[in-house]
Motif scaffolding. Structure first.
Motif, mmCIF file in Angstrom:
data_model
loop_
_atom_site.group_PDB
_atom_site.id
_atom_site.type_symbol
_atom_site.label_atom_id
_atom_site.label_comp_id
_atom_site.label_asym_id
_atom_site.label_seq_id
_atom_site.Cartn_x
_atom_site.Cartn_y
_atom_site.Cartn_z
ATOM 1 N N ASN A 94 42.099 43.465 42.382
ATOM 2 C CA ASN A 94 41.803 42.027 43.043
ATOM 3 C C ASN A 94 41.851 40.441 42.074
ATOM 4 O O ASN A 94 40.657 39.983 42.378
ATOM 5 N N PHE A 95 42.293 40.303 40.990
ATOM 6 C CA PHE A 95 42.184 39.346 40.271
ATOM 7 C C PHE A 95 41.696 38.269 40.849
ATOM 8 O O PHE A 95 41.461 37.353 40.816
ATOM 9 N N LYS A 96 42.645 37.970 42.249
ATOM 10 C CA LYS A 96 43.047 36.594 42.260
ATOM 11 C C LYS A 96 42.035 36.093 43.113
ATOM 12 O O LYS A 96 41.196 34.797 43.524
ATOM 13 N N ASN A 97 41.306 37.094 44.055
ATOM 14 C CA ASN A 97 39.909 36.886 44.143
ATOM 15 C C ASN A 97 38.664 35.889 43.320
ATOM 16 O O ASN A 97 37.820 35.866 43.956
ATOM 17 N N TYR A 98 38.810 36.060 42.115
ATOM 18 C CA TYR A 98 37.867 36.052 41.218
ATOM 19 C C TYR A 98 38.267 35.211 40.210
ATOM 20 O O TYR A 98 38.202 35.703 39.260
ATOM 21 N N GLY A 99 38.251 33.603 40.649
ATOM 22 C CA GLY A 99 38.139 33.285 39.701
ATOM 23 C C GLY A 99 37.416 32.565 38.840
ATOM 24 O O GLY A 99 36.435 33.129 38.848
ATOM 25 N N ASP A 120 42.890 28.764 36.361
ATOM 26 C CA ASP A 120 42.938 30.011 37.089
ATOM 27 C C ASP A 120 44.153 29.476 37.552
ATOM 28 O O ASP A 120 44.711 28.677 37.677
ATOM 29 N N GLY A 121 45.003 30.559 38.836
ATOM 30 C CA GLY A 121 46.084 30.511 39.959
ATOM 31 C C GLY A 121 47.416 30.170 38.831
ATOM 32 O O GLY A 121 47.442 30.583 38.081
ATOM 33 N N ASP A 122 47.908 29.506 39.570
ATOM 34 C CA ASP A 122 49.515 29.302 38.546
ATOM 35 C C ASP A 122 49.621 28.842 37.462
ATOM 36 O O ASP A 122 50.020 28.803 36.658
ATOM 37 N N TRP A 124 47.330 29.841 35.299
ATOM 38 C CA TRP A 124 46.973 30.660 34.307
ATOM 39 C C TRP A 124 48.369 32.145 34.210
ATOM 40 O O TRP A 124 48.623 31.980 33.378
ATOM 41 N N ARG A 125 48.780 32.287 35.982
ATOM 42 C CA ARG A 125 49.963 33.322 35.807
ATOM 43 C C ARG A 125 50.978 32.144 34.536
ATOM 44 O O ARG A 125 51.243 33.086 34.236
#
Length: 140
Positions: A94-99, A120-122, A124-125
């Motif tokens: 659940n990585f996306k919920n732990y910024g 975070d987010g894009d 980070w991707r």
């Protein structure tokens, strides 16, 4: 006339009293149950400051007592865990919920810039894709 006023006051008083009792009962049922469970308290930031010279030992001792515990800070709370299933859940499942958030970004930006450890987010991707590409290129 006095008897009609007594009747009127008691006829209004009884339903209002019953309504108040129902409301109190409903509130106690609604808020009396514990809907959330919290991890045990491991101390405060002040405890960590007091044990600064042996902070690693202090935190290790807390981790042996509680796999996951809270440390209170005057400005925010922190949760520490040494439970492998929780670490996997946070970092993989659940990585996306732990910024990391703006606070961590501001702290680490001077050291790491806008790298994978601070964004975070894009962003980070995109950093992750670049890291995987570099890793594959170095193996070839």
């Amino acid at each position: 006339m006095a008897t009609s006023m007594d009747f009127l006051s008691t006829s209004i008083f009884i339903p209002l009293f019953l309504l108040l009792l129902v409301n109190i009962y409903h509130q106690s049922q609604k808020y009396g149950r514990k809907t959330k469970t919290y991890h045990p308290c491991g101390g405060t930031k002040f405890n960590q400051l007091i044990n600064y010279r042996t902070l690693h030992d202090y935190n290790t001792n807390l981790a042996t007592i509680h796999k996951t515990y809270r440390v209170f800070n005057p400005f925010c709370g922190e949760i520490y865990t040494s439970d492998p299933s929780i670490v996997e859940y946070i970092l993989k499942t659940n990585f996306k919920n732990y910024g990391k958030g703006a606070h961590i970004n501001n702290i680490l930006k001077d050291l790491f810039g806008d790298g994978i450890f601070t964004v975070d987010g894009d962003e980070w991707r995109e950093q992750r894709k670049n890291l995987v590409m570099v890793s594959k290129a170095s193996k070839a």
